[in-house]
Design an enzyme around this catalytic site. Structure first.
Site, PDB file in Angstrom:
ATOM      1  N   TYR A 137       0.868  -1.187   0.000  1.00 11.73           N
ATOM      2  CA  TYR A 137       0.000   0.000   0.000  1.00 11.73           C
ATOM      3  C   TYR A 137       0.900   1.231   0.000  1.00 11.73           C
ATOM      4  O   TYR A 137       0.835   2.106   0.865  1.00 11.73           O
ATOM      5  CB  TYR A 137      -0.997  -0.008   1.175  1.00 11.73           C
ATOM      6  CG  TYR A 137      -2.314   0.636   0.785  1.00 11.73           C
ATOM      7  CD1 TYR A 137      -3.145   0.001  -0.139  1.00 11.73           C
ATOM      8  CD2 TYR A 137      -2.699   1.866   1.284  1.00 11.73           C
ATOM      9  CE1 TYR A 137      -4.339   0.584  -0.532  1.00 11.73           C
ATOM     10  CE2 TYR A 137      -3.893   2.461   0.883  1.00 11.73           C
ATOM     11  CZ  TYR A 137      -4.702   1.802  -0.026  1.00 11.73           C
ATOM     12  OH  TYR A 137      -5.879   2.388  -0.422  1.00 11.73           O
ATOM     13  N   HIS A 158       7.430   5.426   1.076  1.00 13.27           N
ATOM     14  CA  HIS A 158       8.090   4.252   0.496  1.00 13.27           C
ATOM     15  C   HIS A 158       8.872   4.646  -0.758  1.00 13.27           C
ATOM     16  O   HIS A 158       9.991   4.186  -0.981  1.00 13.27           O
ATOM     17  CB  HIS A 158       7.057   3.193   0.102  1.00 13.27           C
ATOM     18  CG  HIS A 158       6.214   2.665   1.212  1.00 13.27           C
ATOM     19  ND1 HIS A 158       4.881   2.970   1.337  1.00 13.27           N
ATOM     20  CD2 HIS A 158       6.504   1.852   2.265  1.00 13.27           C
ATOM     21  CE1 HIS A 158       4.374   2.332   2.400  1.00 13.27           C
ATOM     22  NE2 HIS A 158       5.338   1.660   2.985  1.00 13.27           N
ATOM     23  N   ARG A 212      -1.617   3.317   6.968  1.00 12.57           N
ATOM     24  CA  ARG A 212      -2.767   3.300   7.885  1.00 12.57           C
ATOM     25  C   ARG A 212      -3.576   4.595   7.823  1.00 12.57           C
ATOM     26  O   ARG A 212      -4.691   4.641   8.350  1.00 12.57           O
ATOM     27  CB  ARG A 212      -2.318   3.011   9.317  1.00 12.57           C
ATOM     28  CG  ARG A 212      -1.841   1.567   9.500  1.00 12.57           C
ATOM     29  CD  ARG A 212      -1.615   1.215  10.952  1.00 12.57           C
ATOM     30  NE  ARG A 212      -1.482  -0.223  11.150  1.00 12.57           N
ATOM     31  CZ  ARG A 212      -0.327  -0.876  11.282  1.00 12.57           C
ATOM     32  NH1 ARG A 212       0.813  -0.209  11.249  1.00 12.57           N
ATOM     33  NH2 ARG A 212      -0.300  -2.187  11.447  1.00 12.57           N
TER      34      ARG A 212
HETATM   35  P1  AMP Z   1       5.678  -0.202   6.068  1.00 13.91           P
HETATM   36  O1  AMP Z   1       5.193  -0.568   4.710  1.00 13.91           O
HETATM   37  O2  AMP Z   1       4.750   0.705   6.818  1.00 13.91           O
HETATM   38  O3  AMP Z   1       6.155  -1.400   6.861  1.00 13.91           O
HETATM   39  O4  AMP Z   1       6.965   0.699   5.830  1.00 13.91           O
HETATM   40  C1  AMP Z   1       8.034   0.229   5.037  1.00 13.91           C
HETATM   41  C2  AMP Z   1       9.193   1.170   5.185  1.00 13.91           C
HETATM   42  O5  AMP Z   1       8.805   2.477   4.742  1.00 13.91           O
HETATM   43  C3  AMP Z   1       9.677   1.326   6.638  1.00 13.91           C
HETATM   44  O6  AMP Z   1      11.091   1.413   6.659  1.00 13.91           O
HETATM   45  C4  AMP Z   1       9.024   2.618   7.046  1.00 13.91           C
HETATM   46  O7  AMP Z   1       9.717   3.284   8.096  1.00 13.91           O
HETATM   47  C5  AMP Z   1       9.100   3.416   5.762  1.00 13.91           C
HETATM   48  N1  AMP Z   1       8.112   4.491   5.782  1.00 13.91           N
HETATM   49  C6  AMP Z   1       6.779   4.391   6.048  1.00 13.91           C
HETATM   50  N2  AMP Z   1       6.198   5.616   6.039  1.00 13.91           N
HETATM   51  C7  AMP Z   1       7.185   6.503   5.778  1.00 13.91           C
HETATM   52  C8  AMP Z   1       7.225   7.931   5.645  1.00 13.91           C
HETATM   53  N3  AMP Z   1       6.133   8.685   5.784  1.00 13.91           N
HETATM   54  N4  AMP Z   1       8.420   8.512   5.358  1.00 13.91           N
HETATM   55  C9  AMP Z   1       9.538   7.757   5.226  1.00 13.91           C
HETATM   56  N5  AMP Z   1       9.564   6.403   5.327  1.00 13.91           N
HETATM   57  C10 AMP Z   1       8.407   5.796   5.606  1.00 13.91           C
END
Ligand code: AMP
Length: 289
Positions: A32, A37, A187
């Site tokens: 998502y 990302h 989220r």
């Molecule tokens: P997730 O898909 O939420 O597990 O996140 C995957 C990666 O993207 C993790 O290293 C998160 O810290 C990073 N990430 C998620 N949201 C952000 C954001 N707003 N800014 C920078 N990195 C992010």
């Protein structure tokens, strides 16, 4: 961009790239995808010759009453975004591929895993460390890109890599925000329009805490109370925690000093959002007035 669903193919392709002398960058995600990302993928693209990313909603890191079943998914949109960001290999395994049998081997990182998110989600970081260890084992030696958005997770992963001598260089990347300050998050899709309008209060509270420290506040309790009061003044917000800690140890320094991180977790309806900001206080110079 190659989309691969098996551990064997992914390991084979990336081993071959390294054997040909190419460096590998890796961006693990739960999909998502959003601009946060994308910023990690673009950074990996700039710094590495081959870019791998993964999309896997890891059941191990969700508690029994959390949002595993509801977690948003859109593989077609995600793979188009990953391709636009220059990803070469997108690893998108099924749960059966990753966990053909229930795992008996898990990785848990004590210390930095214990407070804050660890206290509110007791099994979360062991689930994260276990899947990240497994992904590093599949991807092999690489530079791995993580967001500061999940600041405690980044600390857990760094500590795991250090303690277990994993052949991975962990790179932390700044948080990408919406124009009103809300940290981007998969989220955020759960938020109703009213909750979305209220959600920037989290970043505002963290900024107010940082401003108080920069103006001379040195008591963690006062900073915590200030942030809590701002969040609790928003009727749609439910505070889990708002805290200021040492950015390495995650303990609370009294008086506040050194490299600090202010972190908060706040519930809005079905969404539980986390965010953080940093501030560094220079040590007073000896002999200063
Ligand atoms: P997730 O898909 O939420 O597990 O996140 C995957 C990666 O993207 C993790 O290293 C998160 O810290 C990073 N990430 C998620 N949201 C952000 C954001 N707003 N800014 C920078 N990195 C992010």
């Amino acid at each position: 961009m190659k989309v691969l669903e098996t551990i064997g193919e992914t390991r084979g392709v990336l081993d071959a790239e390294r054997a040909a002398g190419r460096s590998v960058g890796f961006v693990p995600t739960m999909g998502y995808l959003h601009e946060g990302h994308a910023s990690l993928m673009r950074r990996a693209r700039d710094e590495c010759e081959v870019v791998a990313a993964s999309i896997f909603v890891n059941p191990l890191q969700f508690g029994a009453n959390e949002d595993l079943g509801a977690y948003p998914r859109d593989f077609d949109r995600d793979s188009a975004l990953a391709e636009r960001c220059g990803v070469d290999v997108l690893f998108a395994p099924s749960v059966d591929e990753m966990y053909p049998v229930a795992v008996d081997t898990t990785v848990s990182v004590s210390g930095v895993s214990a407070p804050l998110e660890g206290a509110h989600r007791p099994t979360h970081f062991a689930g994260v460390a276990t899947v990240v260890a497994k992904l590093f084992s599949i991807v092999g030696p690489c530079r791995a890109y993580f967001g500061e958005k999940d600041f405690q997770q980044l600390a857990v992963v760094r500590r795991m890599v250090l303690d277990l001598s994993m052949p991975v260089e962990v790179v932390g990347c700044p948080t990408v925000r919406e124009p009103d300050g809300l940290a981007m998050s998969s989220r955020n899709a759960y938020l109703t329009p009213d909750e979305r309008a209220a959600a920037p209060v989290v970043h505002r509270a963290l900024q107010a805490g940082r401003a108080a420290i920069m103006a001379g506040e040195r008591e963690a309790t006062a900073v915590r109370q200030l942030m809590a009061a701002i969040i609790e003044a928003e009727p749609l917000a439910g505070l889990d925690y708002a805290e200021v800690v040492d950015a390495q140890s995650f303990t609370v320094p009294e008086p506040l000093g050194g490299e600090l991180r202010l972190l908060a977790a706040v519930r809005f309806g079905r969404a539980r959002l986390i965010d953080n900001v940093g501030v560094t206080l220079e040590a007073p110079t000896a002999g200063g007035t």
